[in-house]
Design a protein around this motif. Structure first.
Motif, PDB file in Angstrom:
ATOM      1  N   LEU A  51      23.686  71.891 -40.484  1.00  0.00           N
ATOM      2  CA  LEU A  51      24.384  71.712 -39.459  1.00  0.00           C
ATOM      3  C   LEU A  51      25.709  71.620 -39.872  1.00  0.00           C
ATOM      4  O   LEU A  51      26.208  71.017 -40.676  1.00  0.00           O
ATOM      5  N   THR A  52      26.672  72.499 -38.826  1.00  0.00           N
ATOM      6  CA  THR A  52      28.272  72.433 -38.948  1.00  0.00           C
ATOM      7  C   THR A  52      28.573  72.114 -37.449  1.00  0.00           C
ATOM      8  O   THR A  52      28.165  72.625 -36.623  1.00  0.00           O
ATOM      9  N   SER A  53      29.753  71.232 -37.660  1.00  0.00           N
ATOM     10  CA  SER A  53      30.433  71.080 -36.297  1.00  0.00           C
ATOM     11  C   SER A  53      31.890  71.603 -36.659  1.00  0.00           C
ATOM     12  O   SER A  53      32.405  71.262 -37.566  1.00  0.00           O
ATOM     13  N   GLY A  54      32.470  72.049 -35.561  1.00  0.00           N
ATOM     14  CA  GLY A  54      33.797  72.757 -35.578  1.00  0.00           C
ATOM     15  C   GLY A  54      34.983  72.007 -34.695  1.00  0.00           C
ATOM     16  O   GLY A  54      34.738  71.503 -33.919  1.00  0.00           O
ATOM     17  N   THR A  55      36.221  72.510 -35.148  1.00  0.00           N
ATOM     18  CA  THR A  55      37.259  72.179 -33.917  1.00  0.00           C
ATOM     19  C   THR A  55      37.246  73.037 -32.716  1.00  0.00           C
ATOM     20  O   THR A  55      37.876  72.731 -31.834  1.00  0.00           O
ATOM     21  N   ASP A  56      36.189  73.953 -32.511  1.00  0.00           N
ATOM     22  CA  ASP A  56      35.925  74.617 -31.299  1.00  0.00           C
ATOM     23  C   ASP A  56      34.988  73.822 -30.511  1.00  0.00           C
ATOM     24  O   ASP A  56      34.727  74.168 -29.484  1.00  0.00           O
ATOM     25  N   LYS A  57      34.722  72.370 -30.909  1.00  0.00           N
ATOM     26  CA  LYS A  57      33.917  71.806 -30.031  1.00  0.00           C
ATOM     27  C   LYS A  57      32.257  71.906 -30.091  1.00  0.00           C
ATOM     28  O   LYS A  57      31.597  71.629 -29.130  1.00  0.00           O
ATOM     29  N   VAL A  58      32.022  72.775 -31.211  1.00  0.00           N
ATOM     30  CA  VAL A  58      30.609  73.475 -30.925  1.00  0.00           C
ATOM     31  C   VAL A  58      29.840  72.702 -32.178  1.00  0.00           C
ATOM     32  O   VAL A  58      30.591  73.107 -33.339  1.00  0.00           O
ATOM     33  N   ILE A  59      28.628  72.606 -32.040  1.00  0.00           N
ATOM     34  CA  ILE A  59      27.740  72.376 -33.254  1.00  0.00           C
ATOM     35  C   ILE A  59      26.895  73.600 -33.513  1.00  0.00           C
ATOM     36  O   ILE A  59      26.254  74.113 -32.714  1.00  0.00           O
ATOM     37  N   LYS A  60      26.623  74.091 -34.884  1.00  0.00           N
ATOM     38  CA  LYS A  60      25.912  75.207 -35.038  1.00  0.00           C
ATOM     39  C   LYS A  60      24.651  74.653 -36.090  1.00  0.00           C
ATOM     40  O   LYS A  60      24.898  74.071 -37.040  1.00  0.00           O
ATOM     41  N   LEU A  61      23.570  75.283 -35.972  1.00  0.00           N
ATOM     42  CA  LEU A  61      22.462  74.968 -36.670  1.00  0.00           C
ATOM     43  C   LEU A  61      21.785  76.122 -37.439  1.00  0.00           C
ATOM     44  O   LEU A  61      21.730  77.293 -36.600  1.00  0.00           O
ATOM     45  N   TRP A  62      21.994  76.288 -38.711  1.00  0.00           N
ATOM     46  CA  TRP A  62      21.468  77.223 -39.469  1.00  0.00           C
ATOM     47  C   TRP A  62      20.299  77.237 -40.343  1.00  0.00           C
ATOM     48  O   TRP A  62      20.180  76.074 -41.101  1.00  0.00           O
ATOM     49  N   ASP A  63      19.617  78.277 -40.490  1.00  0.00           N
ATOM     50  CA  ASP A  63      18.387  78.209 -41.456  1.00  0.00           C
ATOM     51  C   ASP A  63      19.135  78.521 -42.993  1.00  0.00           C
ATOM     52  O   ASP A  63      19.526  79.765 -42.755  1.00  0.00           O
ATOM     53  N   MET A  64      18.986  77.818 -43.909  1.00  0.00           N
ATOM     54  CA  MET A  64      19.612  78.094 -45.053  1.00  0.00           C
ATOM     55  C   MET A  64      18.771  78.652 -46.115  1.00  0.00           C
ATOM     56  O   MET A  64      18.958  78.796 -47.174  1.00  0.00           O
ATOM     57  N   THR A  65      17.455  78.853 -45.704  1.00  0.00           N
ATOM     58  CA  THR A  65      16.441  79.120 -46.763  1.00  0.00           C
ATOM     59  C   THR A  65      16.680  80.461 -47.266  1.00  0.00           C
ATOM     60  O   THR A  65      16.219  80.863 -48.473  1.00  0.00           O
ATOM     61  N   PRO A  66      17.199  81.533 -46.650  1.00  0.00           N
ATOM     62  CA  PRO A  66      17.603  82.805 -47.195  1.00  0.00           C
ATOM     63  C   PRO A  66      18.610  82.554 -48.497  1.00  0.00           C
ATOM     64  O   PRO A  66      18.374  83.327 -49.445  1.00  0.00           O
ATOM     65  N   VAL A  67      19.354  81.566 -48.329  1.00  0.00           N
ATOM     66  CA  VAL A  67      20.309  81.323 -49.449  1.00  0.00           C
ATOM     67  C   VAL A  67      20.230  80.212 -50.428  1.00  0.00           C
ATOM     68  O   VAL A  67      20.708  80.056 -51.476  1.00  0.00           O
ATOM     69  N   VAL A  68      19.425  79.123 -49.845  1.00  0.00           N
ATOM     70  CA  VAL A  68      19.297  77.912 -50.456  1.00  0.00           C
ATOM     71  C   VAL A  68      17.681  77.902 -50.908  1.00  0.00           C
ATOM     72  O   VAL A  68      16.681  77.540 -50.176  1.00  0.00           O
ATOM     73  N   SER A  69      17.145  78.678 -52.158  1.00  0.00           N
ATOM     74  CA  SER A  69      16.019  78.669 -52.361  1.00  0.00           C
ATOM     75  C   SER A  69      15.957  79.056 -54.143  1.00  0.00           C
ATOM     76  O   SER A  69      16.808  79.422 -54.547  1.00  0.00           O
TER      77      SER A  69
END
Length: 399
Positions: A381-399
């Motif tokens: 999960l990342t939250s930003g100064t744009d007041k948006v939360i983004k959810l990411w699937d990290m399995t392609p890079v964290v494995s």
């Protein structure tokens, strides 16, 4: 001048969802384990529990408006206990229902005289740890609500981690210092301090398995402190062009996830043998060609030569002139994923194998203020100064 960013990788995080509708920045948010859900607290005074609906969108099942801005939080999935730090110095503790559709206020703590910077609930001790703008580190008993103790820090603390086994608290402050405190039921004592950053400590991450502490800073750097090795080893990681805002460690793959204000997400392979960066050596003349540096008036006069500007080789630490350090190279095992100044002899000794990257770089496309990694799902999960939360699937890079 900003370092050239390495090219994004072909394997990259997959954006799963966006959560919007905030009136101000989300200061902290967490992914709920074993649920398609997110808990967020915001400067807009709201606490919200977001559950994923059949439509694939996240909608708030709980929407609580507080009297002041929410500055930080700690969520314990086992007890569903939510501890929320407030701008006024208080901490509000809630218990969430099993279906996450209701939230009940359990207790409030008046912990600080100013904004709560970090709050951390430790289930094993039944303690609520917190730091505030009043430069106090406090801990309360979550069963009785009583304050057990307080410790005055040298500067405002912006990072906090706790090791249950040794009862050590790690506090990172705005002077760039990391302090280890031994916390007892009603007392606290300083064990030692680490000073490696030139800017504020902005994030801390503790790996109890390897007994390693990671600290991120506004100086754009990350330092890995080997606490368990007891040799004072400190490994630098240089892979950001802006303030480091968050650190998470994926212990099952031995990878560190770091994020910075410019939106970059860096995945570091920590399952390699890394090297400490050398101390910079002092000298009045170039340690390669022996030309005097510009403050060495005696040698300048004796040799009738113009003084040169001093530089340092990042690989050997020697003081060198510009002519003797005209080359640049990455040194990934020393943490330098960007090209840095090296002396000519060190440049010749660095092989292509030595230059093999140990990190991958990705763009979140928003200015990050907070991150949370959930190992059970492999989601970030990342939250930003744009007041948006983004959810990411990290399995392609964290494995």
């Amino acid at each position: 001048m900003a370092a050239e960013q390495p090219k994004p990788q072909t394997r990259k995080p997959v954006l799963l969802s966006k959560i919007e509708a905030f009136q101000d920045i989300v200061t902290t948010a967490v992914i709920i384990p074993k649920e398609d859900g997110v808990i967020s607290v915001s400067e807009d005074r709201t606490i919200r529990v977001w559950l994923k609906r059949d439509s694939g969108q996240y909608w708030p099942s709980v929407y609580q408006t507080m009297s002041n801005s929410c500055t930080c939080m700690s969520f314990n999935p086992e007890t569903r206990r939510l501890s929320v730090g407030m701008d006024t110095g208080g901490i509000s503790e809630f218990i969430l229902a099993e279906d996450y559709n209701k939230m009940t206020l359990a207790r409030t703590y008046q912990a600080h005289q100013g904004r709560v910077m970090v709050v951390l609930f430790v289930l094993e001790m039944e303690w609520v740890l917190s730091t505030g703008q009043d430069k106090n580190f406090t801990w309360h008993c979550s069963e009785s609500g009583q304050q057990l103790g307080t410790y005055r820090t040298a500067a405002c603390v912006s990072g906090l981690q706790f090791d249950v086994e040794t009862r050590h608290a790690f506090v990172g402050d705005q002077s760039g210092q990391v302090t280890i405190l031994k916390v007892e039921q009603d007392s606290c004592s300083m064990v030692t301090t680490f000073k490696g950053h030139t800017g504020n400590v902005t994030a801390l991450c503790w790996d109890p398995g390897q007994r390693v502490l990671f600290s991120g800073s506004s100086d754009n750097s990350i330092i890995m402190w080997d606490i368990g090795g007891r040799k004072g080893t400190a490994i630098e990681l240089q892979g950001h062009n802006d303030k480091v805002q968050g650190l998470c460690f994926a212990s099952h793959t031995r990878q560190l996830i770091s994020c910075s204000s410019d939106g970059s997400i860096v995945i570091w392979n920590m399952d390699v043998t890394r090297q400490e960066t050398p101390e910079w050596l002092d000298s009045d003349s170039c340690q390669k060609c022996e030309q005097p540096f510009f403050w060495n008036f005696k040698q300048m006069w004796d040799s009738k030569k113009i003084g040169l500007r001093q530089h340092h080789c990042r690989k050997c630490g020697q003081a060198v002139c510009g002519k003797c350090s005209s080359k640049r190279s990455t040194i990934p095992l020393m943490g330098f994923e960007f090209e840095v100044r090296v002396c000519d002899s060190c440049h010749e000794s660095i092989t292509e194998e030595d230059r093999a990257p140990t990190a991958s770089f990705h763009d979140s496309k928003h200015s990050i203020v907070h991150i949370h990694y959930e190992a059970t799902t492999g989601n970030l999960l990342t939250s930003g100064t744009d007041k948006v939360i983004k959810l990411w699937d990290m399995t392609p890079v964290v494995s």
